[in-house]
Design a protein around this motif. Structure first.
Motif, PDB file in Angstrom:
ATOM      1  N   ILE A 277       0.844  -1.191   0.000  1.00 24.26           N
ATOM      2  CA  ILE A 277       0.000   0.000   0.000  1.00 24.26           C
ATOM      3  C   ILE A 277       0.880   1.243   0.000  1.00 24.26           C
ATOM      4  O   ILE A 277       1.818   1.333   0.794  1.00 24.26           O
ATOM      5  N   ILE A 278       0.575   2.173  -0.879  1.00 22.99           N
ATOM      6  CA  ILE A 278       1.255   3.469  -0.890  1.00 22.99           C
ATOM      7  C   ILE A 278       0.332   4.438  -0.159  1.00 22.99           C
ATOM      8  O   ILE A 278      -0.786   4.689  -0.599  1.00 22.99           O
ATOM      9  N   THR A 279       0.794   4.957   0.955  1.00 19.88           N
ATOM     10  CA  THR A 279      -0.031   5.825   1.781  1.00 19.88           C
ATOM     11  C   THR A 279       0.775   7.022   2.261  1.00 19.88           C
ATOM     12  O   THR A 279       2.002   6.998   2.238  1.00 19.88           O
ATOM     13  N   GLY A 280       0.104   8.060   2.664  1.00 21.39           N
ATOM     14  CA  GLY A 280       0.772   9.240   3.185  1.00 21.39           C
ATOM     15  C   GLY A 280      -0.172  10.425   3.220  1.00 21.39           C
ATOM     16  O   GLY A 280      -1.273  10.376   2.682  1.00 21.39           O
TER      17      GLY A 280
ATOM     18  N   ILE B 192       2.746  11.662  -7.569  1.00 18.00           N
ATOM     19  CA  ILE B 192       3.970  11.751  -8.364  1.00 18.00           C
ATOM     20  C   ILE B 192       4.495  10.351  -8.660  1.00 18.00           C
ATOM     21  O   ILE B 192       4.887  10.046  -9.788  1.00 18.00           O
ATOM     22  N   LEU B 193       4.481   9.484  -7.664  1.00 17.96           N
ATOM     23  CA  LEU B 193       4.946   8.107  -7.848  1.00 17.96           C
ATOM     24  C   LEU B 193       4.030   7.341  -8.803  1.00 17.96           C
ATOM     25  O   LEU B 193       4.504   6.637  -9.701  1.00 17.96           O
ATOM     26  N   ILE B 194       2.731   7.487  -8.663  1.00 14.80           N
ATOM     27  CA  ILE B 194       1.778   6.811  -9.550  1.00 14.80           C
ATOM     28  C   ILE B 194       1.931   7.320 -10.981  1.00 14.80           C
ATOM     29  O   ILE B 194       1.888   6.550 -11.943  1.00 14.80           O
ATOM     30  N   ASN B 195       2.138   8.622 -11.156  1.00 14.65           N
ATOM     31  CA  ASN B 195       2.359   9.174 -12.503  1.00 14.65           C
ATOM     32  C   ASN B 195       3.642   8.635 -13.121  1.00 14.65           C
ATOM     33  O   ASN B 195       3.706   8.405 -14.330  1.00 14.65           O
ATOM     34  N   ALA B 196       4.676   8.434 -12.317  1.00 15.42           N
ATOM     35  CA  ALA B 196       5.920   7.853 -12.820  1.00 15.42           C
ATOM     36  C   ALA B 196       5.671   6.438 -13.343  1.00 15.42           C
ATOM     37  O   ALA B 196       6.192   6.055 -14.398  1.00 15.42           O
ATOM     38  N   ILE B 197       4.883   5.662 -12.624  1.00 13.29           N
ATOM     39  CA  ILE B 197       4.538   4.303 -13.073  1.00 13.29           C
ATOM     40  C   ILE B 197       3.773   4.376 -14.395  1.00 13.29           C
ATOM     41  O   ILE B 197       4.035   3.612 -15.323  1.00 13.29           O
ATOM     42  N   ASP B 198       2.853   5.311 -14.487  1.00  7.75           N
ATOM     43  CA  ASP B 198       2.079   5.506 -15.708  1.00  7.75           C
ATOM     44  C   ASP B 198       2.996   5.833 -16.892  1.00  7.75           C
ATOM     45  O   ASP B 198       2.829   5.297 -17.997  1.00  7.75           O
ATOM     46  N   ILE B 199       3.990   6.673 -16.669  1.00  2.00           N
ATOM     47  CA  ILE B 199       4.948   7.021 -17.722  1.00  2.00           C
ATOM     48  C   ILE B 199       5.732   5.797 -18.164  1.00  2.00           C
ATOM     49  O   ILE B 199       5.964   5.582 -19.356  1.00  2.00           O
ATOM     50  N   ALA B 200       6.133   4.959 -17.210  1.00  4.79           N
ATOM     51  CA  ALA B 200       6.892   3.747 -17.548  1.00  4.79           C
ATOM     52  C   ALA B 200       6.075   2.814 -18.442  1.00  4.79           C
ATOM     53  O   ALA B 200       6.641   2.066 -19.236  1.00  4.79           O
TER      54      ALA B 200
END
Length: 77
Positions: free
Chosen positions: A26-29, A37-45
């Protein structure tokens, strides 16, 4: 299954490496912690369009790497 995420010089991220073990991850915060930002990076990959403005200021390039484990051998079918 996504097993590892490596991001360097992407927007506000200097460098991060996340090792995702089997099971629930789980990514939480708090708001503004950088989850999107992290989810968008995954989307870019995975092939989302992106401009050069995502490269961290002062860096030549951004690096986004995903390591994926596939139990099935027929991924290209």
């Amino acid at each position: 299954m996504l097993t590892k995420i490596f991001v360097k010089n992407y927007i506000l991220i200097d460098e991060i490496e996340l090792d995702l073990s089997e099971g629930l991850n789980i990514i939480t915060g708090e708001t503004g912690a950088g989850k999107s930002i992290l989810i968008n990076a995954i989307d870019i990959a995975f092939g989302a369009r992106v401009g050069k403005e995502v490269i961290k200021t002062g860096a030549d390039k951004a690096i986004i790497e995903l390591t994926i484990f596939n139990k099935k051998q027929d991924i290209l079918r």
